[in-house]
Every structure is written in structure tokens, then in C-alpha cells.
Design a protein around this motif. Structure first.
Motif, mmCIF file in Angstrom:
data_model
loop_
_atom_site.group_PDB
_atom_site.id
_atom_site.type_symbol
_atom_site.label_atom_id
_atom_site.label_comp_id
_atom_site.label_asym_id
_atom_site.label_seq_id
_atom_site.Cartn_x
_atom_site.Cartn_y
_atom_site.Cartn_z
ATOM 1 N N ALA A 66 0.818 -1.592 0.086
ATOM 2 C CA ALA A 66 0.167 0.029 0.368
ATOM 3 C C ALA A 66 0.630 1.053 0.004
ATOM 4 C CB ALA A 66 -1.027 -0.267 1.405
ATOM 5 N N TRP A 67 1.703 1.196 0.989
ATOM 6 C CA TRP A 67 2.944 2.097 0.782
ATOM 7 C C TRP A 67 3.528 2.471 -0.339
ATOM 8 C CZ3 TRP A 67 7.724 3.910 -0.065
ATOM 9 C CH2 TRP A 67 8.449 5.379 0.714
ATOM 10 N N GLN A 122 2.981 9.765 -6.292
ATOM 11 C CA GLN A 122 2.949 10.876 -6.389
ATOM 12 C C GLN A 122 3.169 11.396 -7.753
ATOM 13 O OE1 GLN A 122 5.504 11.933 -2.925
ATOM 14 N NE2 GLN A 122 3.792 10.944 -1.203
ATOM 15 N N ALA A 137 -2.266 15.039 0.304
ATOM 16 C CA ALA A 137 -2.502 13.605 0.542
ATOM 17 C C ALA A 137 -0.911 12.946 0.752
ATOM 18 C CB ALA A 137 -2.372 13.160 -0.327
ATOM 19 N N MET A 138 0.459 13.940 -0.280
ATOM 20 C CA MET A 138 1.452 13.627 0.010
ATOM 21 C C MET A 138 2.031 13.908 1.293
ATOM 22 S SD MET A 138 2.764 15.320 -3.106
ATOM 23 C CE MET A 138 2.693 15.807 -5.077
ATOM 24 N N GLN A 146 1.009 10.720 4.089
ATOM 25 C CA GLN A 146 2.202 10.141 3.205
ATOM 26 C C GLN A 146 3.708 10.057 3.751
ATOM 27 O OE1 GLN A 146 2.129 7.951 -0.550
ATOM 28 N NE2 GLN A 146 3.545 5.892 0.314
ATOM 29 N N PRO A 174 5.536 2.758 6.172
ATOM 30 C CA PRO A 174 5.234 1.512 4.930
ATOM 31 C C PRO A 174 4.598 1.128 6.276
ATOM 32 C CG PRO A 174 6.996 1.830 4.293
ATOM 33 C CD PRO A 174 7.704 3.225 5.162
ATOM 34 N N PHE A 228 0.981 2.047 6.869
ATOM 35 C CA PHE A 228 0.614 2.606 5.308
ATOM 36 C C PHE A 228 0.016 0.719 5.325
ATOM 37 C CE2 PHE A 228 -0.602 4.701 2.329
ATOM 38 C CZ PHE A 228 -0.251 5.509 2.120
ATOM 39 N N ILE A 229 1.160 -0.270 5.061
ATOM 40 C CA ILE A 229 0.597 -1.605 5.552
ATOM 41 C C ILE A 229 -0.680 -2.135 5.852
ATOM 42 C CG2 ILE A 229 1.095 -3.798 4.906
ATOM 43 C CD1 ILE A 229 4.248 -2.258 3.775
ATOM 44 N N GLY A 268 -3.682 -0.231 4.194
ATOM 45 C CA GLY A 268 -4.128 -0.896 3.208
ATOM 46 C C GLY A 268 -4.839 -1.657 3.554
ATOM 47 N N TYR A 303 -7.217 -3.749 0.245
ATOM 48 C CA TYR A 303 -5.882 -3.092 -0.657
ATOM 49 C C TYR A 303 -4.787 -4.281 -0.851
ATOM 50 C CZ TYR A 303 -2.125 -2.477 -3.348
ATOM 51 O OH TYR A 303 -0.720 -2.390 -4.012
ATOM 52 N N ILE A 315 -5.919 2.036 -2.542
ATOM 53 C CA ILE A 315 -5.109 3.093 -1.249
ATOM 54 C C ILE A 315 -4.566 4.334 -1.611
ATOM 55 C CG2 ILE A 315 -2.888 2.693 -2.593
ATOM 56 C CD1 ILE A 315 -3.672 3.124 1.141
ATOM 57 N N VAL A 316 -5.388 4.857 -2.857
ATOM 58 C CA VAL A 316 -4.788 6.152 -3.784
ATOM 59 C C VAL A 316 -6.069 7.236 -3.268
ATOM 60 C CG1 VAL A 316 -4.833 7.418 -5.447
ATOM 61 C CG2 VAL A 316 -2.913 5.175 -4.993
ATOM 62 N N LEU A 374 -6.469 7.540 0.407
ATOM 63 C CA LEU A 374 -5.490 8.522 1.119
ATOM 64 C C LEU A 374 -6.483 10.328 0.663
ATOM 65 C CD1 LEU A 374 -3.552 9.364 2.791
ATOM 66 C CD2 LEU A 374 -1.806 9.037 0.335
ATOM 67 N N LEU A 406 10.018 9.221 8.605
ATOM 68 C CA LEU A 406 11.105 9.078 7.253
ATOM 69 C C LEU A 406 11.397 10.448 7.140
ATOM 70 C CD1 LEU A 406 9.886 6.226 5.649
ATOM 71 C CD2 LEU A 406 11.925 6.172 5.739
ATOM 72 N N MET A 450 14.206 12.731 9.579
ATOM 73 C CA MET A 450 14.727 10.746 10.138
ATOM 74 C C MET A 450 15.546 11.530 11.404
ATOM 75 S SD MET A 450 15.517 9.058 6.181
ATOM 76 C CE MET A 450 14.990 10.860 4.512
#
Lengths: 411, 411
Positions: free
Chosen positions: A210-211, A218, B252-253, B256, B261, B264-265, B268, B273, B290-291, B294, B348, B351
Motif C-alpha cells: 500500500a505504501w 505521487q 495526501a503527499m 504519506q 510503510p 501504511f500497510i 491497506g 487493498y 489505497i490512492v 488517501l 522518514l 529522520m
């Protein structure tokens, strides 16, 4: 340092000198060839007439055709994996550091072949032969645009299989590729296990989680938001009215995705980037120098590339699950090949968890798996520009030698 | 799991229940107040007339005004750090898990205050009071749009200082904030060291390095590419002609960017997803589930936010270097406060290397520094939704207790 940065950027185009390449440049001169398929049926059940893809090869096919290694390329790459087209080319193919006479993938022994993908991003590169939205639809005599069918990793594999079969090949000593190339390599081993004896997946993934799917999306946004996108129907307009700015933004995003901050910060130092730049402080429309630099490099290569093709490549990656049915676990179960997985520790795009997951599933099924990490500051790009660091690992794997202890590998 | 995902998404809007919140919800009822500045001079040397910013507070100011803790907010946040506006609000402020009676930042002891930033993204949120491109320029009686001056972390700090001075405050027991809030907190400690006794930087950074600057720029691309952007001059058009799609893509960006992940998973899996979805296989215009998910969540909050304000926030982050002159090292050298740095291991976006760099510079200068890591699957968002995991660390830091050994901290 600056030439190293230039080299890294070239790795995103169509040629690269690996960072640790030796002095003696490859002298392999290669020729791009064309393979045609009259009617190709996609994994999604659509047909495409008059498919053409380019391919090139290094080394000689032996008599019983048992020495074939297929190289599958990454997202912004093509079949130019090694050698040069002309003696005066600035750089050889992207994996030239490990493909050539006496190199890890030894062309004195192996017949190494690579094929341009369908919907290849380099639609307007004279050295790329591909079929996709920018191609003429024989039925309408107009470019397909978004009427081109969605294609998948399985379709890339099937066009490669058609090239191989046209040469009488029925078995792969190995299939190897970085990033999107890894997905194709894994798909080969799962879809056609009787073909594939060895699989090398570099900076790869067994499925778009999904990630990853949302992240790849994007890259499409600047293109579909471009005032010139026009639903993908721009080919008959003057080039100034194509969605080139959106494509350029997308390429800048891709470049950043493939690099780790450690390396990016070195680029910043090289170009004199500082956070508090006077232009950016005085005008919201001015951009930080690092942004201008990144966009400048992207603009240089955008003219060889096609915006619609980028959208189709993203989709092919988003749809990927090993075996193209059911789960990753089910897909991996089909694999009979010996497997080598090489993630990069600093990869922020296809992070090492992808390879680790494949490794753990294969081991749980008592299938072959060897997991080796690429280190270095480049991030995802280590799998392209830094691959020579695992030259000996790859050589030993191809020679069916037992894996060496960690950290003993160096070229 | 789904409610947890909902909660995490809310953390990007204006209210959140931390993941580990206790059963007893906060009963603090808070009121947003307004602070006005007749003429504000920006760090870049421009003047803005009639600046207004919102603020709220928790706890009571003591007689000698020595018990003040300033909370500085993150990119998509505002001054609603704790409590509720109404007893029936769905969620309290974003750090409610650590701000309140007997909590780590104990409102029985401290007067806790927070201020809406200039160019706050929530320009159309009834609970946000801000001045930015969407505000009316008193000179023209029209919205500023891109004629609004570029503002910086120093400007955010200076508006906060104006609020504090209006209350007779001249010293901060502590300043604390996550992400962009960390930058403001660090800037406070560097620009006004005589004010700041303790600094808590959560998921923070001391300067926008080249990678971060270019990465933040990506968030602006969908907006400036939006056909409705019109150079930022859209306020007098019907809302349907605003760059809302671009803003939604940008949000959305951002979502994320702030998640790992691992989490995010999980989203999903919750929404069902899978990579190989039939719609996405059959049509290039269809999107992976998933898109769609989001974008749906982003669309829900876009109507409270302003696209131009997002551009200005990005720029404020891009321009940031501690002290707003010279190098990070020079800026950090000004700090006399006791320092606590809390990066998130799975972050991420900013960091852990950012906090580690600050820590190493401070230690090299024999300045105070304590570095503690937040673990967990959320990524950057751990610093907002997972902060309660370091409640005891923060409590001990504020009590000037010696740091405990690693991993002994838990709430």
C-alpha cells in the motif's frame, strides 16, 4: 565529487559509470536490435497490434543455448545494460561494471541479453525501441494516448520471452535486474519456473504494498495536473504544448526518491546550497538553489521521455504481485530458481523490508534464498551505480559457489 | 484498528487522541483568543499591518510569571495542543496525552500556551486565527495572495513573543514542539537564549538540509500545477475555481510523508487493498484503492485549508537554519537552555539524523543535550500521536531529574 554527482544523475538517464568502475572502460560495442510481435495479448486481456521492442546483447550464445542471462531494467532505464553504442559514448550501459569480459557476469562465458520494456519512458530516445501511448495505433493511425491498454510486469516478461524464443532460447541460466527490473526477474521465476535457473533481485520488491503504490502515484500527479496534459492527448500539438513541465517535476521527484539524504546533502554542498538564501527569502516565487538544480537536471532528460509512458510505468509497478494472481506467498511458492536478493541498506524507495520479506517467505517454504546488503550513501541508486560492490557475490552465485561470510566481499 | 487509523488521520487535522491515551479524557475546556499586532516587521524586512494570531492556554500563570511553557505546533497543526473547545468535541488537542492536570506537562503547575502560526494552513478553520495570503491587505482591501511577504520561523517566534509580552511574560520555563514546532522551539532558544530555560525538540530539525528542502518542495507542485492556481489569485472566484484538487494532492503527499510503510500497510489491509485490482488493471484512469482512500481523507480536510498558505509554510521550513544567520553550528552555539531531543526511529520525513546532528554539535560544545528515541510503526507521526510513550522522559526533564537509563521509560 561533482563528476560523481554527474555520473549518478546519468544513471537515471540511459548510461552510467558505476562509482567504483575500474580504469579500463569496457570496449564492448553493442547494437540495438528490433523485435516485432504482430499481435500481443496483454495480461489484462487486450490486444496490441504491431508491437516493437528493442534489445541488445553482450557475449555469444552457445550451441545448446544454455548460457543465457537476461537483464531486466529499472523504471527510467532501458536495455542498454552494458557496453557502448559508439566508442566515443560518454558512458557505457548502467551495469557495465558487472557485465563484460571477465566481469562478474562474464561475457566470455555468458550470452547476456536485455530488452526495452513496453511503455518505456524513453519513448523519444533514438536508442530505445518501445510500444506504448506515444506509438501509432494501426487501427486509427493516431497515437494511442490513454487508449493504450494497461500493461503489467507479466507483459514485460512476455515480450522478453518472445524475443528469447525468436532466438531459439528456452532456458535462462539467470535473470537479474535492479528495482523494476527486479520485479520482472521475480515475475519470470514465478510465471515460468521451468525457464529460470537463477534469480538475482537487486533493490527489488515482490509486490507493490500500500505504501509503495501510493508513493508511486505521487510521481503521476505533476503530469495529470499539468494544464497541457489534456487527458494524455497532446502528441499532435506543438511540443511547447506538451506536459513537459509536469514530466520534469515527476522526474525530479523520481531522482529524489532514488537518493538518500546523505548523498543529497553532498550535492547541496557542491552547489553551495544554504537554507537561508536571499532570493527565496525575498520572493515566494523564487526557489531554493537545490530545487533549481534538481529541476535543471530533470529538464535535461525530459525531452527524451514521454509523460504518458511514465503514467503507464507507474501503473505496471502498482499492479505488481509476484505471479500476478493471489498473494505474494502464493507467487513465490512457484519459484524453483536459486535466489539471490540484494537490497540497499539506505534505500528509501524499495526499502530492505521488501527483500527481507521475500527471503523469509522463501526460507519458510524451504526454497533457496541468499540475502546480501549493499551499503553506501546513495540510497536506492546503490543497486545501479553501486552494484560493483557485490560483484564477487554475483560471480560466486553464478558459479554456484557457497556464499562467503558477510563483509568478505569486495572488488 | 480502523478507529486507530481514523485517529491518526485526525492528528493531521486539528485534534487527536494519542494512541496510548488513557480512558479518562481531558476535561479542560479551552478558548481561542486573539492577539493583534498593528505593524509587524518580518525577518526579511517587510511590514505587515494588522497582524492577528490566535492563541490558547491551559493552567494558570503564577504571580512571578515563571511557570510558562510554550508549545509550538507542527505544519498542519495549530495552537490547539490540548483540551477541548466543547465538551462534545470528538477529540482533544494533539498533545493532550501529555498536557493537562497531573500529566507530563502538568497544568496544575504550569501555564501552557500555544499560538497559531502566521500563514497557518487552516486559514478557513473557525478555530484558527492567522494572517497570511488569504487575509485582506488593509492597503488594497483585497486578499494578499502571493503579495504577502515570505515569513520564517523567526517570524513565528516573534509573533509568539509578542503574545507572551502582552501577558507580561519574559521567560519560558520551557518551549516544546513537534516537527515544524521543533524548529520554532530551537529558534526560540537560539534567538532569545535569555528567555528559554528548557527546550524540547520532538521529531525535529535544526536546519533544512538540501534533501529536506527539495522534499518539501514536492508538496507545492500539485498546487502550482493546478489549472486553478492562477498565480495564487483565486480568492475572489467561486470556490469551485480554487486549486482545491492540487491542495488535496498536496495533503495526501504530506500524510504519506508523515507515516512509515509499516503503518501504511496496516491501512491497506484494513481497506482491502491488493496490488492487482481489476479496475486499475482495466483502466489507466482508475486508481488503486489505497490512492482513493488517501485522497478521500485529504479531501475531507482540504476545505478548511488554504493552498497559498501551504506554499508559505513550505518556504518557512525551507529557509530554516537555527539562529537564522550563518551555520547550524553557529546558531546552536547561542543556546543556553537545557535540551531534550526526541526523534522517532521510523521517521522518514525528519529522520533521526537531524536530532543526532544537533546532539553531537551541542555535546562537542559542552552544551546540554539529552537524546531519546521514540519507537513505533507510525513514522514521523510518532512525535504527535505517540508522544505519550515519552511522557515520563518529559516529566523528568521538566523536573530537572537525571535522565533514566534507556528503555526504562513508560507510561
Amino acid at each position: 565529487m561533482f563528476s560523481l554527482i554527474g555520473i549518478v544523475l546519468l544513471a537515471f538517464t540511459f548510461a552510467s559509470t558505476p562509482l567504483h568502475a575500474k580504469e579500463n572502460q569496457s570496449l564492448m560495442i553493442v547494437i540495438k536490435q528490433t523485435h516485432s510481435i504482430d499481435t500481443f495479448t496483454t495480461f489484462g486481456g487486450q490486444t496490441i497490434e504491431n508491437v516493437k521492442v528493442g534489445w541488445e546483447s553482450y557475449g555469444e550464445l552457445n550451441e545448446d543455448k544454455s548460457n543465457v542471462i537476461l537483464i531486466t531494467h529499472y523504471f527510467t532505464g532501458n536495455s542498454h545494460a552494458a557496453g557502448k553504442y559508439h566508442i566515443d559514448d560518454a558512458e557505457p550501459g548502467y551495469w557495465d561494471a558487472i557485465i563484460g569480459p571477465n566481469k562478474a557476469i562474464d561475457t566470455n562465458r555468458f550470452f547476456v541479453i536485455s530488452v526495452d520494456s513496453l511503455v518505456n519512458i524513453g519513448a523519444f530516445d533514438e536508442n530505445v525501441i518501445t510500444t506504448g501511448p506515444a506509438s501509432i495505433n494501426p487501427k486509427t493511425q493516431k497515437p494511442y494516448g490513454l487508449t493504450f491498454p494497461v500493461v503489467t510486469m507479466r507483459d514485460f516478461v512476455n515480450t522478453q520471452k518472445s524475443v528469447l524464443e525468436s532466438l531459439g532460447i528456452q532456458k535462462l541460466y539467470a535473470v537479474a535486474g535492479p528495482s523494476m527490473g527486479s520485479m520482472q526477474a521475480i515475475e519470470w521465476a514465478s510465471a515460468y519456473p521451468q525457464w529460470v535457473e537463477r534469480l538475482i533481485s537487486v533493490i527489488g520488491s515482490g509486490s507493490a504494498d500500500a505504501w509503495t503504490s501510493a508513493y508511486l502515484e505521487q510521481w503521476t500527479v505533476p503530469i495529470t495536473m499539468d494544464i497541457n496534459f489534456n487527458g494524455g492527448d497532446y502528441y499532435n500539438l506543438p511540443k511547447e504544448q506538451w506536459p513537459t513541465l509536469g514530466l520534469t517535476h515527476a522526474l525530479a521527484m523520481i531522482t529524489q526518491s532514488a537518493l538518500h539524504p546523505n548523498f543529497f546533502i553532498q550535492i547541496g554542498a557542491q552547489i553551495g546550497y544554504t537554507p537561508l538564501e536571499e532570493d527565496a527569502l525575498q520572493s515566494i516565487s523564487a526557489k531554493p538553489s537545490i530545487v533549481n538544480w534538481l529541476m535543471g537536471r530533470a529538464a535535461e532528460r525530459a525531452h527524451l521521455m514521454d509523460a504518458n509512458h511514465l503514467l503507464y510505468l507507474v501503473r505496471a509497478n502498482q499492479l505488481f504481485v509476484t505471479g500476478m494472481q493471489g498473494t505474494l506467498e502464493e507467487g513465490l511458492k512457484q519459484i524453483t530458481a536459486k535466489v539471490l536478493l540484494i537490497p540497499a541498506t539506505t534505500d528509501l524507495l524499495l526499502m530492505p523490508y521488501h527483500a527481507e520479506k521475500i527471503d523469509s517467505i522463501l526460507r519458510a517454504n524451504e526454497q533457496s534464498s541468499q540475502l546480501e546488503y549493499l551499503s553506501g550513501d546513495l540510497g536506492h541508486l546503490e543497486g545501479v551505480a553501486g552494484i560493483v560492490k557485490h560483484a564477487n557475490t554475483i560471480r560466486a552465485f553464478l558459479n554456484d559457489e557457497a556464499p562467503k561470510a558477510a563483509n568478505s566481499d569486495n572488488e
